[in-house]
Design an enzyme around this catalytic site. Structure first.
Site, PDB file in Angstrom:
ATOM      1  N   PHE A  95      10.031  95.281  36.739  1.00  0.00           N
ATOM      2  CA  PHE A  95      11.847  95.898  37.354  1.00  0.00           C
ATOM      3  C   PHE A  95      11.508  95.536  38.891  1.00  0.00           C
ATOM      4  O   PHE A  95      12.181  95.575  39.200  1.00  0.00           O
ATOM      5  CB  PHE A  95      11.929  97.439  37.069  1.00  0.00           C
ATOM      6  CG  PHE A  95      13.171  97.598  36.664  1.00  0.00           C
ATOM      7  CD1 PHE A  95      14.044  97.850  37.991  1.00  0.00           C
ATOM      8  CD2 PHE A  95      13.939  97.959  35.738  1.00  0.00           C
ATOM      9  CE1 PHE A  95      15.182  98.203  38.052  1.00  0.00           C
ATOM     10  CE2 PHE A  95      15.205  98.003  35.430  1.00  0.00           C
ATOM     11  CZ  PHE A  95      16.045  98.526  37.069  1.00  0.00           C
ATOM     12  N   PHE A  96      10.438  96.738  39.350  1.00  0.00           N
ATOM     13  CA  PHE A  96      10.283  95.858  40.473  1.00  0.00           C
ATOM     14  C   PHE A  96      10.498  94.705  41.075  1.00  0.00           C
ATOM     15  O   PHE A  96      10.974  94.254  42.137  1.00  0.00           O
ATOM     16  CB  PHE A  96       9.183  97.024  41.282  1.00  0.00           C
ATOM     17  CG  PHE A  96       9.496  98.239  41.581  1.00  0.00           C
ATOM     18  CD1 PHE A  96       9.891  99.554  42.251  1.00  0.00           C
ATOM     19  CD2 PHE A  96       7.933  99.115  40.743  1.00  0.00           C
ATOM     20  CE1 PHE A  96      10.445 100.451  42.541  1.00  0.00           C
ATOM     21  CE2 PHE A  96       8.867 100.448  40.681  1.00  0.00           C
ATOM     22  CZ  PHE A  96       9.790 101.176  41.532  1.00  0.00           C
ATOM     23  N   PHE A 198      19.647 101.966  39.304  1.00  0.00           N
ATOM     24  CA  PHE A 198      18.864 102.575  39.011  1.00  0.00           C
ATOM     25  C   PHE A 198      18.751 102.821  37.626  1.00  0.00           C
ATOM     26  O   PHE A 198      17.051 103.364  36.934  1.00  0.00           O
ATOM     27  CB  PHE A 198      18.487 104.260  39.634  1.00  0.00           C
ATOM     28  CG  PHE A 198      17.516 104.438  39.922  1.00  0.00           C
ATOM     29  CD1 PHE A 198      17.267 104.607  41.468  1.00  0.00           C
ATOM     30  CD2 PHE A 198      17.518 105.714  39.102  1.00  0.00           C
ATOM     31  CE1 PHE A 198      15.925 104.985  42.191  1.00  0.00           C
ATOM     32  CE2 PHE A 198      16.080 106.136  39.760  1.00  0.00           C
ATOM     33  CZ  PHE A 198      15.800 105.946  40.744  1.00  0.00           C
ATOM     34  N   ARG A 338       6.147 100.357  49.596  1.00  0.00           N
ATOM     35  CA  ARG A 338       7.179 100.118  49.926  1.00  0.00           C
ATOM     36  C   ARG A 338       8.776 100.643  50.662  1.00  0.00           C
ATOM     37  O   ARG A 338       9.341  99.974  50.737  1.00  0.00           O
ATOM     38  CB  ARG A 338       7.737 100.236  48.092  1.00  0.00           C
ATOM     39  CG  ARG A 338       9.495  99.242  47.797  1.00  0.00           C
ATOM     40  CD  ARG A 338       9.622  99.818  46.019  1.00  0.00           C
ATOM     41  NE  ARG A 338      10.687  98.707  46.071  1.00  0.00           N
ATOM     42  CZ  ARG A 338      11.109  97.851  45.237  1.00  0.00           C
ATOM     43  NH1 ARG A 338       9.899  97.063  45.750  1.00  0.00           N
ATOM     44  NH2 ARG A 338      11.846  97.285  44.799  1.00  0.00           N
TER      45      ARG A 338
END
Length: 361
Positions: A95-96, A198, A338
């Site tokens: 997902f990231f 999200f 991140r």
């Protein structure tokens, strides 16, 4: 230094959190827990990213552990069977990477590449087996995640998960258009969109996989349960906005609660930060109320029958992991590379991303 010991499931923190991002109630009332499988989880997800070609080998070696993607999931889905947690952690890492590709496609003006990826992900979500060997590593990796995740619970849960993620893909498309056109959504528009980008209901669905039990609609739609689930996710999204604000301003982002408040409510940057903090703190307080209501629901479900005991235990497991999400998200933002934009050579370009449109060569 990590906020937990690798040899235990709970520990006190040893990280200095900037005052502007500090939430004493999280540090005091939401103890951090770590799934004991975490060291193996981190190792296997690193190998998976390499095998699926989702990150270049040099970036995996240099950045994967420091990004703390596995730490985030190991702090959330406490009690999940190892194979379930591994599938969720790999999916989270995917997902990231997907989020980064989406960002780079916007930055480099690649609408055709994004459109193709969007349609391929919709197709892979419905038929993952047919996409395991797709030439785009992001599509193949996604299909692998879905094959594993779909194996844990019945087809009814799989259909719900797919429905929720189809909506996430479309929300990412709306975000693509907003950023390409420089359109900053209003606060209400943003909050609705954020619940999708999200993936609020995806992470909530996966609580059931962690508990090994599909919950009936009567429980999932119970006001207390649903509110507790929503608040745990809203906290995560808004705290992410608070921590991401410098990175997203540097990257000309348009999707951040603080940015919407500045643009549409006329707040200064300082006042917008204060308002986001206020909403976050209110969210925590409201969760504590919803948590008690959901615990009462769990008590009522335990009626002496086998099914009642099973559902009660599952609700308690899901609710306990909703609580874990607060601490896991909080510490993730202070450990993960991140968000360490001050250490990047270019504050608008993360050093761990691949700027190419994979699958488009």
């Amino acid at each position: 230094m990590p906020a937990f010991s690798h040899s235990t499931t709970t520990a006190s923190t040893a990280i200095a959190v900037p005052p502007s991002l500090s939430l004493p109630v999280i540090e005091a009332a939401f103890p951090r827990r770590l799934h004991p499988y975490w060291p193996r989880l981190q190792e296997k997800t690193r190998v998976w990213l390499l095998e699926k070609r989702l990150m270049p080998a040099d970036k995996i070696r240099e950045y994967a552990d420091g990004l703390c993607y596995t730490d985030l999931m190991a702090g959330y889905y406490s009690g999940a069977p190892d194979e379930v947690l591994q599938a969720i952690a790999d999916y989270s890492a995917w997902f990231f990477v997907w989020d980064d590709r989406h960002d780079r496609d916007i930055v480099y003006g690649r609408p055709d590449a994004w459109r193709r990826l969007r349609f391929r992900l919709h197709a892979a979500l419905d038929s993952p087996r047919h996409h395991l060997l797709h030439p785009d590593p992001l599509v193949a990796g996604f299909a692998d995640c879905m094959m594993r995740i779909y194996s844990f619970l019945p087809a009814t849960w799989n259909a719900r998960f797919a429905r929720h993620f189809h909506a996430v893909i479309e929300a990412y498309d709306r975000e693509f258009r907003n950023r390409s056109e420089g359109n900053i959504p209003t606060v209400e528009e943003y909050l609705a969109l954020r619940r999708l980008t999200f993936a609020h209901w995806i992470w909530t669905d996966l609580l059931e996989a962690s508990a090994g039990c599909e919950l009936p609609d009567s429980i999932r739609k119970h006001p207390g349960y649903r509110r507790a689930a929503l608040l745990s996710q809203e906290f995560a999204a808004w705290y992410n906005d608070l921590c991401s604000l410098p990175k997203e301003i540097a990257g000309d982002e348009v999707h951040n609660l603080g940015i919407s408040l500045i643009k549409h409510e006329g707040l200064t940057l300082e006042d917008a930060v204060a308002e986001v903090r206020r909403r976050i703190e209110e969210c925590i307080a409201d969760f504590l109320v919803a948590e008690q209501g959901t615990l009462r629901l769990a008590d009522r479900l335990d009626d002496g029958t086998v099914r009642g005991m099973e559902l009660s235990a599952a609700v308690r497991s899901c609710l306990g992991n909703m609580r874990n999400w607060f601490s896991s998200v909080y510490w993730f933002h202070h450990e993960s590379g991140r968000y360490m934009v001050d250490s990047w050579d270019d504050r608008s370009t993360p050093p761990y991303v691949n700027n190419e449109a994979a699958g488009e060569k």
